[in-house]
Design a protein around this motif. Structure first.
Motif, PDB file in Angstrom:
ATOM      1  N   VAL A 175       0.871  -1.176   0.000  1.00 38.26           N
ATOM      2  CA  VAL A 175       0.000   0.000   0.000  1.00 38.26           C
ATOM      3  C   VAL A 175       0.906   1.223   0.000  1.00 38.26           C
ATOM      4  CG1 VAL A 175      -1.797   1.282   1.199  1.00 38.26           C
ATOM      5  CG2 VAL A 175      -1.778  -1.221   1.322  1.00 38.26           C
ATOM      6  N   PHE A 228       0.866   5.223   0.284  1.00 42.59           N
ATOM      7  CA  PHE A 228       0.136   6.416   0.679  1.00 42.59           C
ATOM      8  C   PHE A 228       0.815   7.611   0.011  1.00 42.59           C
ATOM      9  CE2 PHE A 228      -1.102   3.441   3.816  1.00 42.59           C
ATOM     10  CZ  PHE A 228      -2.194   3.919   4.508  1.00 42.59           C
ATOM     11  N   LEU A 284      -6.916   4.813  -5.368  1.00 40.89           N
ATOM     12  CA  LEU A 284      -8.014   5.502  -4.691  1.00 40.89           C
ATOM     13  C   LEU A 284      -7.731   6.997  -4.785  1.00 40.89           C
ATOM     14  CD1 LEU A 284      -8.224   3.248  -1.504  1.00 40.89           C
ATOM     15  CD2 LEU A 284      -9.540   3.044  -3.629  1.00 40.89           C
ATOM     16  N   TRP A 314     -10.278   6.110   2.270  1.00 40.61           N
ATOM     17  CA  TRP A 314      -9.719   4.757   2.382  1.00 40.61           C
ATOM     18  C   TRP A 314     -10.864   3.756   2.382  1.00 40.61           C
ATOM     19  CZ3 TRP A 314      -5.823   1.926   1.425  1.00 40.61           C
ATOM     20  CH2 TRP A 314      -5.795   0.624   1.901  1.00 40.61           C
ATOM     21  N   ARG A 315     -10.678   2.673   1.669  1.00 41.99           N
ATOM     22  CA  ARG A 315     -11.658   1.593   1.623  1.00 41.99           C
ATOM     23  C   ARG A 315     -10.933   0.285   1.911  1.00 41.99           C
ATOM     24  NH1 ARG A 315     -12.103   5.247  -2.221  1.00 41.99           N
ATOM     25  NH2 ARG A 315     -14.088   6.116  -2.862  1.00 41.99           N
ATOM     26  N   ALA A 334      -9.860  -2.308  -0.704  1.00 39.95           N
ATOM     27  CA  ALA A 334      -8.651  -2.137  -1.501  1.00 39.95           C
ATOM     28  C   ALA A 334      -7.620  -3.208  -1.178  1.00 39.95           C
ATOM     29  CB  ALA A 334      -8.051  -0.752  -1.282  1.00 39.95           C
ATOM     30  N   VAL A 366      -1.927  -1.066  -3.818  1.00 40.14           N
ATOM     31  CA  VAL A 366      -2.871   0.031  -3.629  1.00 40.14           C
ATOM     32  C   VAL A 366      -2.111   1.346  -3.671  1.00 40.14           C
ATOM     33  CG1 VAL A 366      -4.586   1.055  -2.084  1.00 40.14           C
ATOM     34  CG2 VAL A 366      -4.263  -1.449  -2.116  1.00 40.14           C
ATOM     35  N   TYR A 372      -2.960   5.058  -2.697  1.00 36.44           N
ATOM     36  CA  TYR A 372      -3.960   5.823  -1.950  1.00 36.44           C
ATOM     37  C   TYR A 372      -3.530   7.285  -1.928  1.00 36.44           C
ATOM     38  CZ  TYR A 372      -6.577   7.328   2.249  1.00 36.44           C
ATOM     39  OH  TYR A 372      -7.372   8.001   3.146  1.00 36.44           O
ATOM     40  N   ALA A 419      -6.359   9.274   6.511  1.00 38.28           N
ATOM     41  CA  ALA A 419      -5.172   8.556   6.051  1.00 38.28           C
ATOM     42  C   ALA A 419      -4.345   8.055   7.226  1.00 38.28           C
ATOM     43  CB  ALA A 419      -4.331   9.456   5.144  1.00 38.28           C
TER      44      ALA A 419
END
Length: 148
Positions: free
Chosen positions: A5, A7, A91, A96-97, A100, A106, A108, A118
């Motif tokens: 993931v 961010f 996304l 946020w989901r 995902a 991912v 984000y 976040a």
């Protein structure tokens, strides 16, 4: 299933400068990308923008409702369903989901308005089996740097 993931904290950077590059890198890795947007207006915007963001490149993509959704390597949608069999997801709306995490990777994206959400997502993902990276743009150089 999630392996990673990323961010992306948007400060001075605009999503228009980042998302096409992420999509290009995804395609060069022989992966498909699902781009989740908040509404149909944004879906139309991104569909148009990805055709014209750069004169010298071509980014094959489509939008849910535009036909042949399963064939598009980059698919723009308001839903989390990867009808194009995407293994990567972006996304774009700062929300946020947890769904995902069903994707291999991912991306984000969030701004100052969504930073609290976040941070909460970051804390909730500390114990996942995959990697989490927090990227922030250096205000002086414009380069993206991994903070965590």
């Amino acid at each position: 299933m999630v392996a990673r993931v990323d961010f992306y904290h948007l400060l001075s950077a605009k999503l228009e400068n980042i998302l096409p590059r992420i999509a290009e890198k995804t395609l060069s890795s022989d992966k498909k990308l699902l781009v989740v947007v908040p509404d149909d207006q944004q879906a139309r915007y991104w569909d148009d923008y990805l055709w014209r963001y750069e004169d010298t490149s071509f980014l094959p993509h489509g939008r849910v409702g535009g036909g042949d959704e399963a064939e598009h390597p980059v698919l723009i949608s308001t839903a989390m369903e990867a009808v194009n069999q995407a293994s990567y997801i972006a996304l774009t709306d700062g929300l946020w989901r947890a769904e995902a995490l069903n994707f291999e990777r991912v991306f984000y994206f969030f701004d100052e308005i969504a930073v609290q959400q976040a941070r909460q997502a970051w804390r909730s993902l500390k114990n996942i089996d995959g990697e989490c990276h927090y990227w922030k743009q250096d205000e002086q150089t414009g380069q993206w740097k991994a903070i965590a």
